[in-house]
Write an enzyme that holds these catalytic residues in place. Structure first.
Site, PDB file in Angstrom:
ATOM      1  N   ASP A  39       0.681  -1.296   0.042  1.00 38.57           N
ATOM      2  CA  ASP A  39      -0.087  -0.084   0.073  1.00 38.57           C
ATOM      3  C   ASP A  39       0.771   1.301   0.079  1.00 38.57           C
ATOM      4  O   ASP A  39       1.640   1.416   0.694  1.00 38.57           O
ATOM      5  CB  ASP A  39      -0.764   0.135   1.120  1.00 38.57           C
ATOM      6  CG  ASP A  39      -1.636  -1.105   1.619  1.00 38.57           C
ATOM      7  OD1 ASP A  39      -1.447  -2.213   1.003  1.00 38.57           O
ATOM      8  OD2 ASP A  39      -2.154  -1.221   2.619  1.00 38.57           O
ATOM      9  N   ARG A 167      -7.468  -1.000  11.400  1.00 40.55           N
ATOM     10  CA  ARG A 167      -6.215  -0.513  10.920  1.00 40.55           C
ATOM     11  C   ARG A 167      -6.244   0.399   9.781  1.00 40.55           C
ATOM     12  O   ARG A 167      -7.489   0.714   9.355  1.00 40.55           O
ATOM     13  CB  ARG A 167      -5.478  -1.655  10.139  1.00 40.55           C
ATOM     14  CG  ARG A 167      -5.999  -2.601   9.262  1.00 40.55           C
ATOM     15  CD  ARG A 167      -5.085  -3.741   8.748  1.00 40.55           C
ATOM     16  NE  ARG A 167      -5.995  -4.623   7.974  1.00 40.55           N
ATOM     17  CZ  ARG A 167      -6.477  -5.575   8.503  1.00 40.55           C
ATOM     18  NH1 ARG A 167      -6.699  -6.080   9.677  1.00 40.55           N
ATOM     19  NH2 ARG A 167      -7.075  -6.392   7.438  1.00 40.55           N
TER      20      ARG A 167
HETATM   21  C1  FRU Z   1      -3.925  -3.490   2.902  1.00 37.99           C
HETATM   22  C2  FRU Z   1      -3.382  -4.036   3.984  1.00 37.99           C
HETATM   23  C3  FRU Z   1      -3.522  -3.102   5.049  1.00 37.99           C
HETATM   24  C4  FRU Z   1      -2.438  -3.369   5.963  1.00 37.99           C
HETATM   25  C5  FRU Z   1      -1.258  -3.420   5.182  1.00 37.99           C
HETATM   26  C6  FRU Z   1      -0.162  -4.515   5.702  1.00 37.99           C
HETATM   27  O1  FRU Z   1      -3.181  -4.102   1.650  1.00 37.99           O
HETATM   28  O2  FRU Z   1      -3.710  -5.516   4.529  1.00 37.99           O
HETATM   29  O3  FRU Z   1      -4.908  -3.283   5.630  1.00 37.99           O
HETATM   30  O4  FRU Z   1      -2.053  -2.226   6.880  1.00 37.99           O
HETATM   31  O5  FRU Z   1      -1.836  -3.949   3.877  1.00 37.99           O
HETATM   32  O6  FRU Z   1       0.827  -4.674   4.870  1.00 37.99           O
END
Ligand code: FRU
Length: 497
Positions: A39, A167
């Protein structure tokens, strides 16, 4: 202070990132300095420059304990790497520094907010990852995690909402200087929700409202929320996990979604009026936006998807890339998106054709390339029209990616089935496009390892990646029936100032 874990990551990326030749990366799409990226995080302006952080595991091309990688840009196309910003080095984030946001503070510091992940044994003996929100302050290069971390945890989570799936805070400041963030959550019924929190100082936070929840309609956990006004509407954007397909609007698995509605800031009430997929292609997830100084809402996303990220280029020491920056607008009931206008600064040689008849396969002199901005407008040549129009890009003797428009059904289909993948995950996607009497406009941005297709001036976008040799740079057009097309192609040239 720079922890041992962060210094180790910085040393590693500096040493091994240097082994990746620039021509083995996309030219204007950000890739990790080395290793794995997912991300986009903390996309923000700081001291007049665009900062972009990203979920990062420098040590391999697989997901691993999450760090924050860091890059900076002045024009949204040319990115310069900065040293990794965060490492999982505190008791509350030892399981990873997950996604989050950033803002510039009036005192000149940059504030980051992210999800700290910590493994905890529960009363029943089962180990579970607990997620809390944490902050760090810095100067655009080095960041100190706040001693008060975590700043949002189960003390502020309302009853019935998850501590384990909590999150991806997206942060912004209101006109009065106070802070807000939206955080993804999963409720007791096992489905997605977005929570809003507020703070006057960025450190002490309180719960404000449940902005929206899906009651099991759209997937489970709603990851990576963002919340912003757009041309008189309010958009709640999120990435739902575990979706079941809804017609051709939403595909199975990890999706992205615009929830379009109205918002009353006094009561914190968001009233949803409609939903729309963010991208209709194969590789797109976890988008995040920013408001530019000239008032444009621009969006970037991970140009990959958890369901399709098992196929890595065989010889690359990086994996994962971001999309091109896209300007968002609300037009005729839809959120539309187009590549940022800054791309035009990098337009090189132009080749254009008008009223080209297409029936059998056609290729056009000068129309080829893997770093191009190509616009094709197709219309019926006569009342009889045409039944399909197909374009093949990144075409070599064995490989191509196809884009097919069928006017009778108003569908557009992208396929990378012949783009060199040797694993049978999803390679074809189809969506409806708006009916225009057999006419369609397709803008295709190619950057070595990807294609992003913008339909009818941004009414839809479809993104996909492929890793075929760069010599596969041909483009061809074909139609069943008689069609006429206009073609305009610019090479993208990055090495000009
Ligand atoms: C989305 C995700 C988020 C998390 C991150 C972990 O792609 O699953 O929810 O913060 O990637 O790398």
């Amino acid at each position: 202070m720079i922890s041992e874990a962060l210094q180790k990551a910085r040393d590693f990326e500096e040493k091994y990132g240097a082994f990746i030749p620039p021509e083995k990366r996309p030219a204007f799409h950000l890739t990790p300095r080395v290793g794995w990226m997912n991300d986009p995080n903390g996309f923000s302006l700081y001291k007049g420059e665009y900062h972009l952080f990203y979920q990062y595991h420098p040590y391999s091309v697989q997901w691993g304990p999450m760090h924050w990688g860091h890059a900076v840009s002045r024009d949204l196309l040319r990115w310069e790497y900065l040293p990794a910003a965060l490492a999982p080095d505190a008791p509350y984030d030892a399981g990873g520094c997950f996604s989050g946001g950033a803002v510039e503070l009036p005192d000149g510091r940059q504030m980051l907010i992210y999800t700290g992940v910590k493994r905890e044994r529960q009363d029943d003996g089962v180990c579970q990852d607990i997620q809390t929100q944490c902050v760090a302050f810095g100067d655009g290069l080095n960041y100190e995690k706040c001693p008060a971390n975590p700043v949002i945890d189960d003390r502020q989570i309302p009853a019935g909402f998850s501590r384990a799936d909590f999150r991806d805070p997206k942060l912004w400041r209101e006109a009065d200087g106070s802070f807000r963030c939206v955080v993804g959550n999963r409720t007791d019924d096992g489905s997605g929700a977005v929570l809003l929190f507020e703070s006057t100082d960025g450190v002490s936070w309180k719960f404000s409202a449940i902005l929206d929840r899906c009651w099991n309609e759209f997937g489970r956990m709603w990851e990576c929320p963002d919340f912003f006004p757009l041309d008189g509407k309010q958009i709640l954007m999120c990435s739902p996990q575990d979706m079941s397909a809804v017609g051709m609007e939403f595909h199975n698995g990890d999706c992205t979604m615009f929830l379009i509605g109205r918002y009353d800031p006094a009561s914190h009430q968001f009233e949803r009026e409609g939903v729309q997929a963010v991208d209709y292609g194969l590789d797109f997830y976890a988008p995040q936006t920013l408001l530019t100084p000239d008032g444009r809402r621009i969006m970037i996303a991970w140009m990959q998807n958890w369901d399709t990220c098992t196929a890595h280029p065989s010889d690359a020491r990086w994996f994962g890339q971001m999309t091109i920056l896209r300007e968002l607008d609300f037009r005729d009931g839809r959120v539309v998106q187009n590549p940022v206008r800054e791309l035009e600064r990098y337009h090189g040689r132009r080749v254009a054709y008008t009223d080209v008849p297409v029936h059998e396969e056609v290729t056009l002199q000068g129309v080829y390339g893997r770093m191009i901005d190509l616009t094709v407008t197709v219309r019926p040549m006569s009342a009889a029209g045409y039944t399909t129009f197909r374009m093949k890009v990144a075409r070599g003797s064995q490989h191509y990616t196809s884009i097919t428009y069928t006017p009778q059904t108003d569908t557009l289909r992208v396929s990378r089935s012949h783009a060199g993948f040797n694993r049978d995950f999803v390679h074809v996607r189809e969506c409806f496009v708006r009916s225009r009497g057999g006419e369609i406009k397709l803008r295709v941005i190619l950057d070595r390892y990807s294609a992003e297709i913008f339909v009818n001036d941004g009414e839809q976008a479809l993104s996909l990646t492929f890793y075929t040799p760069q010599s596969a740079d041909g483009i061809s057009f074909e139609s069943h029936g008689n069609a006429l097309m206009n073609v305009e192609k610019y090479d993208i040239v990055m090495d000009r100032s």
